[in-house]
Design a protein around this motif. Structure first.
Motif, PDB file in Angstrom:
ATOM      1  N   LEU A  34       0.713  -1.146   0.051  1.00 51.66           N
ATOM      2  CA  LEU A  34      -0.006   0.069   0.114  1.00 51.66           C
ATOM      3  C   LEU A  34       0.711   1.272  -0.187  1.00 51.66           C
ATOM      4  O   LEU A  34       0.313   2.439  -0.464  1.00 51.66           O
ATOM      5  N   GLN A  86       1.057   2.446  -3.358  1.00 48.75           N
ATOM      6  CA  GLN A  86       0.005   2.214  -4.030  1.00 48.75           C
ATOM      7  C   GLN A  86       0.084   1.048  -5.244  1.00 48.75           C
ATOM      8  O   GLN A  86      -0.390   1.780  -6.581  1.00 48.75           O
ATOM      9  N   ALA A 109      -6.662  -2.273   3.291  1.00 47.31           N
ATOM     10  CA  ALA A 109      -7.084  -1.326   2.676  1.00 47.31           C
ATOM     11  C   ALA A 109      -8.534  -0.807   2.609  1.00 47.31           C
ATOM     12  O   ALA A 109      -8.856   0.299   2.699  1.00 47.31           O
ATOM     13  N   ASN A 149      -9.832   2.810   4.139  1.00 49.94           N
ATOM     14  CA  ASN A 149     -10.667   3.612   3.389  1.00 49.94           C
ATOM     15  C   ASN A 149     -12.037   4.056   3.854  1.00 49.94           C
ATOM     16  O   ASN A 149     -12.389   5.022   3.615  1.00 49.94           O
ATOM     17  N   THR A 178      -8.113   6.298   0.277  1.00 45.58           N
ATOM     18  CA  THR A 178      -6.488   6.539   0.642  1.00 45.58           C
ATOM     19  C   THR A 178      -5.677   5.544  -0.370  1.00 45.58           C
ATOM     20  O   THR A 178      -5.035   5.872  -0.985  1.00 45.58           O
ATOM     21  N   PHE A 179      -6.155   4.365  -0.299  1.00 49.58           N
ATOM     22  CA  PHE A 179      -5.426   3.267  -0.875  1.00 49.58           C
ATOM     23  C   PHE A 179      -5.967   2.788  -2.178  1.00 49.58           C
ATOM     24  O   PHE A 179      -7.157   2.452  -2.060  1.00 49.58           O
ATOM     25  N   THR A 206       3.107   8.791   0.637  1.00 51.33           N
ATOM     26  CA  THR A 206       1.978   7.850   1.228  1.00 51.33           C
ATOM     27  C   THR A 206       1.672   8.087   2.794  1.00 51.33           C
ATOM     28  O   THR A 206       0.676   8.058   3.641  1.00 51.33           O
TER      29      THR A 206
END
Ligand code: AQP
Length: 330
Positions: A135, A138, A159, A163, A169-170, A315
């Protein structure tokens, strides 16, 4: 945008043909279709005790094997996990959103912890660190062998949970399994997967084994009581030998059946051994050239880490902001 691919191997022992056929050979094949990052995951390796000098040496050996197998450093990033601090940092942030029950279900933890006298918490948290690896960049695609599928599913669950708690986000990573060679089994015991940390001389063929040793290991492989290859009734040992041959040769199922049906096991083993030797020899030759120039290898690893660090830092910054963690404004 070009999709990003990420995968890694632990420097926890000698790379074997399972690692090669289930991971490395697949990476080499697909690397140019993606923006590719390949890691030597040393922080994962220490979830089980490693002798420091051996670990140091294995990290470089595996980096050299990545190059020797055909990872192209002009296109793909090769780096050591611990040299980008975002891996460890994101792992902690994700640990805080991962229910323990999810980790409790991981079969690799059960198998690996059963073999330890004392089990460190890192072994339990291993899949969260793997989720962080993926992650952090990404990554869209994660090529792994079948044995890592459960961990990849967990990375997707983490993930998704992040989220839904903190907003999108991911990127959701997908897997890419090799068509053959997804799971190479132990030659001495085809009911267990071939593994770096398994003990026993007859268990695995290492990528750096010499031809004599390769022949010896494969000739001793477990088969069954049939007189020769029978595709209908063969046991897992024979199926494993055929799968190794097919993964190296890239023959079709029809070619395999036409060539091997009825063949005696001694001949089958000889052919598997010679095929393995012929595919490993050029890699071993390139490996010897690469390790003769340590400066080159260090440069590849430094450039790889420098190239991916900005993405990793971005990230971690985003995740901290989303979670409300202190992020300095000046
Ligand atoms: N037997 C296997 N068949 C096919 N693929 C395999 N892989 C590992 N074993 C096989 C794939 O190799 C990649 C790197 O694995 P790893 O080093 O991260 O961890 P692992 O799966 O735990 O590998 P080992 O060899 O069993 O190491 P130890 O004994 O240290 O745990 C992954 O993509 C994996 O799927």
């Amino acid at each position: 945008m070009t999709p990003r691919v990420l995968s890694g191997i632990q420097p926890s022992g000698n790379l074997h043909i399972g690692n090669y056929l289930g991971a490395l050979a697949n990476w080499v094949r697909i690397q140019h279709d993606y923006e590719s990052i390949f890691c030597i995951v040393d922080l994962h390796a220490i979830t089980v005790y490693q002798k420091p000098d051996e670990l140091r040496a294995k990290i470089r050996e595996i980096a050299a094997l990545f190059l020797a197998a055909g990872i192209d450093p002009k296109h793909s990033r090769i780096m050591v996990q611990s040299t980008v601090s975002g891996h460890a940092e994101l792992a902690w942030l994700l640990t805080c959103v991962t229910p323990m029950g999810w980790l409790d279900r991981m079969t690799q933890f059960k198998a690996k912890s059963a073999a330890q006298e004392s089990v460190g918490d890192g072994l339990f948290q291993y899949p969260v660190l793997m989720a962080a690896d993926i992650l952090l960049y990404q990554a869209n695609i994660v090529p792994v062998g079948e044995d890592q599928m459960q961990h990849l599913e967990l990375a997707r669950d983490i993930a998704q949970r992040f989220n839904s708690l903190y907003g999108d986000t991911f990127v959701m990573p997908a897997t890419k399994l090799p068509l053959v060679g997804a799971r190479v089994m132990g030659l001495d015991d085809p009911s267990t997967k071939m593994s770096k940390s398994a003990l026993g001389a007859g268990h695995a063929v290492a990528m750096l084994d010499d031809p004599t040793r390769i022949r010896k290991t494969i000739m001793k492989a477990t088969t069954d009581s049939n007189p020769g290859v029978d595709f209908e009734t063969m046991g897992s040992g024979v199926a494993n030998l055929l799968a190794i041959f097919q993964a190296f040769s890239e023959w079709t199922n029809d070619q395999m059946q036409a060539h091997f049906a009825g063949m005696r096991y001694g001949d089958l083993k000889k052919q598997v051994a010679e095929m393995t030797i012929s595919k490993l020899e050029p890699i071993q030759k390139r490996y010897a050239e690469i390790v003769a120039d340590p400066g080159y290898l260090e440069g590849v690893l430094r450039d790889g880490a420098d190239a991916v660090r900005p993405t990793a830092d971005a990230t971690v910054r985003l995740v901290k902001e989303r979670m409300g963690i202190y992020t300095p404004t000046a």
